[in-house]
Scaffold this motif. Structure first.
Motif, PDB file in Angstrom:
ATOM      1  N   TYR A  54       8.762   7.123  -8.237  1.00 56.05           N
ATOM      2  CA  TYR A  54       7.788   6.619  -7.265  1.00 56.05           C
ATOM      3  C   TYR A  54       6.433   6.532  -7.980  1.00 56.05           C
ATOM      4  N   LEU A  55       5.754   5.415  -7.774  1.00 56.41           N
ATOM      5  CA  LEU A  55       4.440   5.256  -8.408  1.00 56.41           C
ATOM      6  C   LEU A  55       3.441   4.674  -7.416  1.00 56.41           C
ATOM      7  N   ALA A  56       2.314   5.357  -7.288  1.00 53.99           N
ATOM      8  CA  ALA A  56       1.276   4.890  -6.365  1.00 53.99           C
ATOM      9  C   ALA A  56       0.652   3.606  -6.893  1.00 53.99           C
ATOM     10  N   PRO A  57       0.446   2.620  -6.014  1.00 55.43           N
ATOM     11  CA  PRO A  57      -0.206   1.386  -6.482  1.00 55.43           C
ATOM     12  C   PRO A  57      -1.695   1.619  -6.713  1.00 55.43           C
ATOM     13  N   LYS A  58      -2.264   0.792  -7.581  1.00 60.97           N
ATOM     14  CA  LYS A  58      -3.711   0.852  -7.816  1.00 60.97           C
ATOM     15  C   LYS A  58      -4.385   0.049  -6.718  1.00 60.97           C
ATOM     16  N   THR A 104      -6.148   6.629 -13.899  1.00 62.40           N
ATOM     17  CA  THR A 104      -5.470   6.651 -12.602  1.00 62.40           C
ATOM     18  C   THR A 104      -6.440   6.340 -11.466  1.00 62.40           C
ATOM     19  N   LYS A 105      -7.516   5.658 -11.820  1.00 54.24           N
ATOM     20  CA  LYS A 105      -8.508   5.306 -10.799  1.00 54.24           C
ATOM     21  C   LYS A 105      -7.859   4.357  -9.788  1.00 54.24           C
ATOM     22  N   GLY A 106      -8.103   4.625  -8.527  1.00 52.78           N
ATOM     23  CA  GLY A 106      -7.568   3.765  -7.480  1.00 52.78           C
ATOM     24  C   GLY A 106      -6.137   4.085  -7.106  1.00 52.78           C
ATOM     25  N   MET A 107      -5.564   5.111  -7.756  1.00 47.72           N
ATOM     26  CA  MET A 107      -4.191   5.502  -7.426  1.00 47.72           C
ATOM     27  C   MET A 107      -4.226   6.783  -6.607  1.00 47.72           C
ATOM     28  N   LYS A 108      -3.559   6.742  -5.495  1.00 49.27           N
ATOM     29  CA  LYS A 108      -3.570   7.918  -4.619  1.00 49.27           C
ATOM     30  C   LYS A 108      -2.513   8.915  -5.070  1.00 49.27           C
ATOM     31  N   SER A 109      -2.714  10.146  -4.669  1.00 51.14           N
ATOM     32  CA  SER A 109      -1.747  11.184  -5.008  1.00 51.14           C
ATOM     33  C   SER A 109      -0.483  11.014  -4.170  1.00 51.14           C
ATOM     34  N   MET A 110       0.625  11.427  -4.755  1.00 53.35           N
ATOM     35  CA  MET A 110       1.905  11.345  -4.043  1.00 53.35           C
ATOM     36  C   MET A 110       1.878  12.132  -2.733  1.00 53.35           C
ATOM     37  N   GLU A 145       0.781  -1.245   0.000  1.00 56.97           N
ATOM     38  CA  GLU A 145       0.000   0.000   0.000  1.00 56.97           C
ATOM     39  C   GLU A 145       0.813   1.296   0.000  1.00 56.97           C
ATOM     40  N   VAL A 146       2.080   1.212  -0.357  1.00 58.95           N
ATOM     41  CA  VAL A 146       2.856   2.447  -0.515  1.00 58.95           C
ATOM     42  C   VAL A 146       3.454   2.448  -1.921  1.00 58.95           C
ATOM     43  N   PRO A 147       3.891   3.602  -2.394  1.00 64.73           N
ATOM     44  CA  PRO A 147       4.421   3.650  -3.762  1.00 64.73           C
ATOM     45  C   PRO A 147       5.652   2.761  -3.946  1.00 64.73           C
ATOM     46  N   PHE A 205       1.169  10.298   0.356  1.00 57.18           N
ATOM     47  CA  PHE A 205       2.212   9.427   0.917  1.00 57.18           C
ATOM     48  C   PHE A 205       3.342  10.242   1.543  1.00 57.18           C
ATOM     49  N   PHE A 206       3.676  11.345   0.881  1.00 54.31           N
ATOM     50  CA  PHE A 206       4.790  12.165   1.339  1.00 54.31           C
ATOM     51  C   PHE A 206       4.285  13.552   1.672  1.00 54.31           C
TER      52      PHE A 206
END
Lengths: 258, 368
Positions: free
Chosen positions: A249-253, B348-354, A231-233, B357-358
Motif C-alpha cells: 500500500y502506498l499513499a498518493p502524493k 515524502t512531502k504530500g504523502m499521508k501516513s498509513m 485520494e486513497v493508497p 487511512f487505516f
C-alpha cells in the motif's frame, strides 16, 4: 509450538527479499490457518502485507497464535544460505526467542539449520477493510517492473492515470518527460493479459522509489494487480500461486501547493 | 576555599592564600569582604582587588589571580557546599602590601603637607586608604610633628622608599632561600627513604607542627646554597618584586641594586620555575608577595599532565576506544539494507501516513 514446512522454499526467500528494502523490523504472525506479516516503512507512508495460507505448506502446525519479531536484513542474510530448490522449515517454540530455519536440499543429502534471534516489536497491526476500488488493473508483473524502472530514469514521481483509453504512467523531470500507455490486451496466456476494470477515471501521483521497491516481488508471480481510488493508497498486489499474496500500500502524493 | 559574588553578581571560586587573615579565628566566620578597583602598581591600569574589613583586625588588601581550567574553558564548575558555581576559573587570593598600591602616585620628593591634603592632590581613592595602616606610612614618608600632634606633616621620600624596597627584597630572598633549602633537604630525605609519594613541593599550609616535625627530620641533612644558586635566587626575587613596581620605580630599584632591565627579560631557570610552583601552593611568609601571573600556567604545562589527561578523558567517557565501541554496538543493534537507507531519503512531502487511512484494530480481516 509453531512449525511450517514449505517445499518451495524459494517463495519464502523471495518474500523476505521483497520486504527487506522496505521495512527494517517486522512480526511474523502465525495463527492456526495462516502466516502473515504486516509492517510499515520508517516514514509510515507505505505498508506491506504478506499472507500465506496454511494450505500452501506441506506441513503447518501452530498450537497458539504467536508473533515472531525479526530484523529483515538479518533474516535475508540467513536465507541467502538456502538454495533455490531447498525445502525450508520454520520452527519456533511458543516462548522462544529464536526462530529455527532448516534448509533441506532436494535430495535430502544436505540439511542446514540456522537460528535467528528474535526481538519484541511493539506494533499493533492496522485493520485494512475490504474495499471496492474505482480501478483495477491486472498486468504482467515483468511489464510493471520495466515501466517503473524506465520512468525512474526521468524523475522521482510518476502519475498513474486510468481512463477508458487505458492506463497511463507519466513522468516529468529535469531532462524531459515520459509516458507509457497500456491498453486492454486479452492475450491467450493469462500471464500476458492486461485487464483494466474501471468505474470512474482515477489519476494519482506516487513516489517512484517506493514503487521500484515494490517490484522486488516480481519474481513471486507472473501478474500484478494495481487497485486505485481517488485520494486513497494504491494497492500493488502480487498473488502467490493459489495460497497467498504480498500486497503493498502506498499513499498518493497530494500537492496542496502544486 | 570560599566562594564569593563579584560586583556583576557572577559567583566565582577563590582559593584564599592566607587563612588567618580572612577568617575570624574565634568566631570561625568569614570576614566580610568586598571588591575594589585599584590601580595596578605595575601597569597603572585599574584592576579588581579584594579587601576585608573587620573590627578586630586591620583591613587588608588581596590580589586576585585567575587560573584558567587546565583542560576546558567552557565546561567546568565547582561544587561549594550545596551550590554549583559554573565559572571555569579558579581564583587565587593572596595578600598584598597596600604600600605597593600607593607607589604609582608618588615619584619625587615634594613639599611638606598634611596627609589629607596630600591624598587630595594625588586623587587617591579613599577606599584604598581604608586598607592602609597609618604606621606603615613612615616607610615611604618623612614625618614631621614639629607643629604638635594636631598638625603632622608628611613628605614623600625616594630614599626611604628604596630602603623599604630593599627590606622587602631581603625578605623575599630569605623566603626563597628557605624554600630552596627545604627542597634540597626533602630531596635528600626522599632519596634516603625510598618510596615517598609526595611531591617535593608539597606542603601543608599553616600547620606548624608538621613543619616542625619535618624540620627535625631534615635537620640532620646538611644542604648548602652555592654562589650560583644564590645569584639565581636574588635574580628571581628582584623579578618578583619588579612585578609590583611601575616603570619609574622599577628603574630606580634596579639602579639601586646595580642591575639593568635585561634581568627581567632573562628566561627563568628551571630552578626558578619550580620555586614559582611551590610558591603558588604555599601560604606566603612575607605577606607582600605573590607570584607572577605569567608563571601561572606553568603549573599545568607539567609533562606528567598528559598521562593524567588521557586518564581523565578515558574516565569521562570521551576516550576514542569508548566511542568506537559504542558505534559498533549501534551498528549491531539496527542492521539496515541499502534499500532502507535510500528509502529514508525519499521526499515524502504530500504523502499521508498509513495510519490516517487505516485504523489500528487488534484483528483485521484480511482482504481476499
Amino acid at each position: 509450538m509453531f512449525e511450517a514446512r514449505l517445499t518451495q522454499g524459494k517463495i519464502f526467500k523471495q518474500l523476505i527479499e521483497a520486504l527487506k528494502d522496505l521495512v527494517q523490523d517486522a512480526n511474523i504472525d502465525c495463527s492456526e490457518d495462516e502466516l502473515s506479516i504486516q509492517a510499515m516503512d520508517s516514514s509510515h507512508v507505505s505498508l506491506v502485507q504478506v499472507n500465506l495460507q496454511a494450505g500452501g505448506f506441506d506441513h503447518f502446525r501452530c498450537d497458539r497464535t504467536i508473533s515472531l519479531g525479526f530484523n529483515s536484513t538479518n533474516m535475508s542474510k540467513i536465507l541467502k544460505c538456502a538454495g533455490n530448490d531447498d525445502v525450508i522449515t520454520l520452527k519456533a517454540e511458543d516462548t522462544a526467542d529464536a526462530l529455527t530455519l532448516m534448509f533441506e536440499s532436494p535430495g535430502q543429502d544436505r540439511i542446514a539449520d540456522f537460528e535467528l534471534k528474535l526481538m519484541d516489536i511493539d506494533a499493533e497491526p492496522l485493520g485494512i477493510p475490504d474495499t471496492e476500488y474505482q480501478c483495477t488493473i491486472r498486468m504482467p508483473s515483468g511489464e510493471f517492473q520495466r515501466i517503473i524502472r524506465d520512468l525512474q530514469v526521468l524523475g522521482d514521481t510518476c502519475v498513474i492515470s486510468c481512463t477508458k483509453e487505458g492506463v497511463r504512467f507519466s513522468v516529468s523531470g529535469d531532462l524531459g518527460t515520459g509516458n507509457v500507455l497500456l491498453r486492454n490486451n486479452a492475450a491467450e496466456k493469462e500471464e500476458d493479459q492486461v485487464i483494466i476494470e474501471m468505474e470512474e477515471p482515477v489519476e494519482l501521483t506516487f513516489a517512484l522509489r517506493y514503487l521500484n521497491f515494490f517490484t522486488k516481488a516480481t519474481s513471486l508471480g507472473g501478474s500484478v494487480i494495481l487497485s486505485m481510488s481517488p485520494e486513497v493508497p494504491v494497492v500493488v498486489e502480487y498473488p502467490i500461486e493459489e495460497f497467498g499474496h504480498i500486497k503493498y500500500y502506498l499513499a498518493p502524493k497530494i500537492d496542496d501547493d502544486a | 576555599m570560599s566562594s564569593k559574588d563579584s560586583q556583576e553578581g557572577k559567583p566565582f571560586v577563590a582559593m584564599v592564600d592566607c587563612r588567618p587573615r580572612t577568617e575570624d579565628n574565634a568566631a570561625r566566620s568569614i570576614v566580610p569582604s568586598s571588591l575594589l578597583d585599584i590601580k595596578d602598581p605595575c601597569t597603572g591600569e585599574k584592576r579588581q582587588y579584594l579587601t576585608t574589613k573587620s573590627k578586630k583586625r586591620k583591613p587588608s588588601v588581596f590580589e586576585i589571580q585567575s587560573l584558567p581550567h587546565p583542560r576546558s574553558d567552557d565546561y567546568s564548575a565547582f561544587f561549594v557546599q550545596s551550590r554549583v558555581i559554573s565559572n571555569p576559573h579558579m581564583h587565587m587570593v593572596t595578600p598584598v602590601d597596600p604600600l605597593y598600591l600607593l607607589l604609582p602616585y608618588f615619584t619625587s620628593q615634594e613639599k611638606w603637607q598634611p596627609f589629607d591634603q596630600l591624598i587630595q592632590s594625588k586623587q587617591i581613592p579613599s577606599e584604598q586608604l581604608d586598607c592602609l595602616d597609618m604606621k606603615q606610612l613612615k616607610h615611604l614618608f618623612e614625618v614631621n610633628d614639629a607643629y604638635g600632634d594636631d598638625l603632622i606633616l608628611y613628605r614623600f621620600s625616594k630614599e626611604k622608599t628604596l630602603t623599604w624596597l630593599q627590606k622587602k627584597l631581603n625578605k623575599v630572598q630569605e623566603f626563597l632561600k628557605a624554600q630552596f633549602l627545604l627542597k634540597q633537604q626533602r630531596k635528600a630525605v626522599d632519596e634516603r627513604n625510598t618510596g615517598g609519594a609526595f611531591n617535593s613541593t608539597f606542603n601543608l599550609g599553616g600547620s606548624d607542627d608538621i613543619a616542625q616535625e619535618e624540620k627535625k627530620e631534615c635537620d640532620d641533612v646538611q644542604c648548602k646554597i652555592d654562589k650560583d644558586d644564590e645569584r639565581q635566587i636574588k635574580y628571581f626575587a628582584v623579578q618578583i618584586l619588579c612585578e609590583y613596581l611601575g616603570n619609574f620605580w622599577r628603574k630606580e630599584f634596579l639602579k639601586a641594586q646595580a642591575m639593568d632591565d635585561s634581568i627581567l627579560g632573562l628566561k627563568k631557570s628551571t630552578k626558578a620555575k619550580s620555586e614559582t610552583q611551590s610558591k603558588e601552593v604555599k601560604p606566603e611568609v612575607t605577606s607582600t608577595l605573590s607570584t607572577s601571573s605569567s608563571s601561572d600556567n606553568q603549573l599545568f604545562s607539567n609533562p606528567g599532565m598528559s598521562e593524567a589527561d588521557k586518564l581523565m578523558h578515558y574516565t569521562m567517557g570521551s576516550g576514542e576506544s569508548n566511542t568506537e565501541e559504542q558505534k559498533t554496538k549501534k551498528r549491531k543493534e539496527a542492521p539496515k539494507s541499502a534499500g532502507l537507507k535510500s528509502l529514508s531519503k525519499v521526499n515524502t512531502k504530500g504523502m499521508k501516513s498509513m495510519t490516517s487511512f487505516f485504523s489500528t484494530k487488534p484483528k483485521a480481516k484480511k482482504a481476499k
